[in-house]
Design an enzyme around this catalytic site. Structure first.
Site, PDB file in Angstrom:
ATOM      1  N   ASP A 168     -68.563   7.437  22.982  1.00 22.83           N
ATOM      2  CA  ASP A 168     -68.480   8.865  23.277  1.00 22.83           C
ATOM      3  C   ASP A 168     -67.055   9.261  23.670  1.00 22.83           C
ATOM      4  O   ASP A 168     -66.391   8.544  24.424  1.00 22.83           O
ATOM      5  CB  ASP A 168     -69.432   9.194  24.442  1.00 22.83           C
ATOM      6  CG  ASP A 168     -69.489  10.678  24.735  1.00 22.83           C
ATOM      7  OD1 ASP A 168     -69.998  11.421  23.891  1.00 22.83           O
ATOM      8  OD2 ASP A 168     -69.004  11.086  25.807  1.00 22.83           O
TER       9      ASP A 168
ATOM     10  N   GLU B  25     -66.981 -11.492  18.721  1.00 23.85           N
ATOM     11  CA  GLU B  25     -67.541 -12.695  19.320  1.00 23.85           C
ATOM     12  C   GLU B  25     -69.065 -12.723  19.096  1.00 23.85           C
ATOM     13  O   GLU B  25     -69.637 -13.733  18.716  1.00 23.85           O
ATOM     14  CB  GLU B  25     -67.254 -12.573  20.815  1.00 23.85           C
ATOM     15  CG  GLU B  25     -67.279 -13.777  21.663  1.00 23.85           C
ATOM     16  CD  GLU B  25     -67.000 -13.302  23.097  1.00 23.85           C
ATOM     17  OE1 GLU B  25     -67.907 -13.413  23.913  1.00 23.85           O
ATOM     18  OE2 GLU B  25     -65.883 -12.787  23.367  1.00 23.85           O
TER      19      GLU B  25
END
Ligand code: GLC
Length: 537
Positions: free
Chosen positions: A193, A224
């Protein structure tokens, strides 16, 4: 569905505004139980992923964008256990899950802000000052509010949304932990956002350079989890922690920046994966303007290798059926054209044509809930029902964004149109127009020519023939946009005043009736096996 690592590059992502999607417990407010009960609908629609607006505990001063706790679920929506069950069930349906993260600001109800209020020494996670500067809030009114001991805090949005201080390392640590918290629970990505805000200087609060280091770090975390190893961007099969469904975990930015070069920085290969295309969303229904925006979008994304996205609507803007039916089809943030006359028949025809255009373009596409039903903006909500802070903060001058957030009509002949499930239920949190009986999902499923069936057909074809890639423009007459995709699919949109001949080829799908080989105005057709030119040349 495809399990490719780079699934996100061509994905169709359905935006779920949870409060208004489906209400499982009959309290008038959408929730996780309702969403879980409608997963079959989403699977049949043919989307690849859902993006949920914030689902965190929140006083709802800004529809949940005032987050009180980033590691839990708003009780009105359900529980953390239900969220985990939802993620697992969505994955079983072949649907990936993207959630909203709100890093620019928190809530005055958050533990951090409460600590800051109680103890002036605990204020460095926010922007407290003895004197406010002259900034205005994006929602109207001043951007500073005074606390009882005399200091002021910054809120670029509502006073209930205090801005976090990204110069404080604790804030970085907190959000890295929050990303891990949800990746560990299997979410496939985040919509970030207000992604260009975060950092502030004395005289600016947008697009400061420090923000890029944040997203580089977040990308490392996402990679990852997605099993991407350094130097192995396109095929590593590394182990994924956190029970992911397979494929990369993605970061999608809400980046409203007019400068394309500045915008593109967010999408460098080690930052966010994609960002919303607000130029396309804001573009009027005009062939030259659309062509310009599409070319600009492609030119911006190509050099950095990021896929473009195509967005027609979201929970912040006027619904396309209403917008395209107006004399001025331009961007309508801030209610500029609220209540000005709209020919909804015309708007619906254009919205259908726009949907096929957006879905044919290379990259990802977003569908905001209700767009597939062709819902219009609800412009006549009673003032007392309006909840968007934009309405109150502008003293009613701006109607706010409630009109595109009215709960979905699912079935039946009268409100709440199945929104509250099969049993008795409280009235929806925003009233639905009586006329929506014709627009329920149930009614539209039974009508082959409905907007819902158009979306279902288009999304199915899109999976096979469209998505990530490039396009080749085809010669066409004025007012017509025509291009071919790698699969051979040709998309022709007629925005001119008169019908044009269709190119040769098999007609796969059209947004309106096509008779005698002519494509009427405000109509898009998809063809395959078409020759090199359009309009008979
Ligand atoms: C984004 C959201 C909007 C919200 C604002 C503040 O623009 O899309 O709904 O009000 O951020 O969080």
């Amino acid at each position: 569905m495809s399990m490719s690592r780079t699934w996100w590059r061509g994905a169709a992502i359905y935006q779920v505004y949870l409060r208004s999607f489906a209400d499982g417990n009959g309290d008038g407010c959408g929730d996780l139980a309702g969403l879980r009960s409608r997963l079959g609908y989403l699977k049949d629609l043919g989307i690849d992923a859902v993006w949920l607006n914030p689902w965190y505990p929140s006083p709802m001063a800004d529809g949940g964008y005032d987050v009180a706790d980033y590691r839990d679920i708003e009780p009105v929506f359900g529980t953390l256990a239900e969220a985990e069950a939802f993620i697992a069930e969505a994955h079983e349906h072949g649907i990936k899950v993207i959630i909203d993260v709100v890093p620019n600001h928190s809530s005055t109800a958050s533990a951090w802000f409460q600590e800051a209020l109680a103890d002036p020494r605990a204020r460095d996670r926010f922007w407290f000052r003895d004197e406010p500067n002259g900034w205005s809030s994006i929602f109207g009114g001043p951007a500073w509010t005074q606390v009882p001991d005399g200091q002021w805090y910054l809120h670029l949005f509502a006073p209930e949304q205090p801005d976090l201080n990204w110069d404080n390392p604790e804030v970085h640590q907190e959000f890295e932990d929050v990303l891990r918290f949800w990746f560990d629970r299997g979410v496939d990505g985040f919509r970030v956002d207000s992604a260009a805000l975060l950092f502030k200087s004395e005289d600016a609060y947008e697009d400061l350079d420090g923000v890029h280091d944040v997203y580089r770090r977040w990308r490392e975390i996402a990679d990852e989890y997605g099993g991407v190893r350094a130097g192995d961007q396109d095929g590593g099969q590394g182990e994924e922690p956190g029970g992911g469904q397979g494929g990369e975990r993605v970061l999608i930015g809400e980046v409203w920046l007019p400068d394309q070069e500045r915008f593109a920085r967010y999408l460098r290969p080690d930052e966010l994966h994609t960002a919303f295309n607000f130029d396309f969303l804001a573009c009027p229904w005009d062939p030259a303007e659309l062509r310009r925006v599409i070319d600009l979008t492609l030119a911006t994304h190509l050099p950095i290798g990021a896929p473009p996205t195509w967005v027609l609507s979201n929970h912040d803007v006027t619904r396309p059926v209403t917008r395209y039916g107006r004399a001025d089809t331009g961007f309508q943030h801030g209610g500029r054209l609220h209540g000005s006359p709209s020919d909804l028949e015309l708007g619906r025809r254009r919205a259908r044509a726009a949907a096929l255009l957006a879905m044919a373009l290379p990259g990802g596409v977003y569908v905001y809930q209700g767009e597939e039903l062709g819902l219009p903006e609800v412009e006549d909500l009673p003032d007392e029902a309006r909840q968007d802070p934009m309405f109150a903060r502008s003293g009613g001058a701006n109607p706010g964004r409630d009109g595109c957030r009215v709960p979905l009509p699912w079935s039946g002949e009268e409100p709440p149109f199945g929104f509250g499930g099969p049993g008795p239920s409280a009235p929806p949190w925003l009233p639905q127009p009586e006329g929506w009986r014709k627009l329920t999902a149930q009614a539209q499923l039974a009508d082959l020519d409905s907007m819902l069936n158009l979306y279902r057909s288009a999304l199915r074809l899109r999976r096979e023939l469209l998505g990530d890639g490039t396009l080749t423009w085809l010669p066409s007459e004025a007012g017509v946009l025509a291009f071919r995709r790698e699969s051979g699919l040709v998309c022709v949109s007629n925005l001119g005043p008169a019908a044009v001949p269709l190119p040769p080829g098999e007609l796969l799908l059209a947004s309106g009736p096509v008779e005698g080989g002519a494509l009427p105005p405000d109509t898009t057709a998809w063809l395959t096996g078409a020759g090199p030119g359009v309009s008979g040349r």
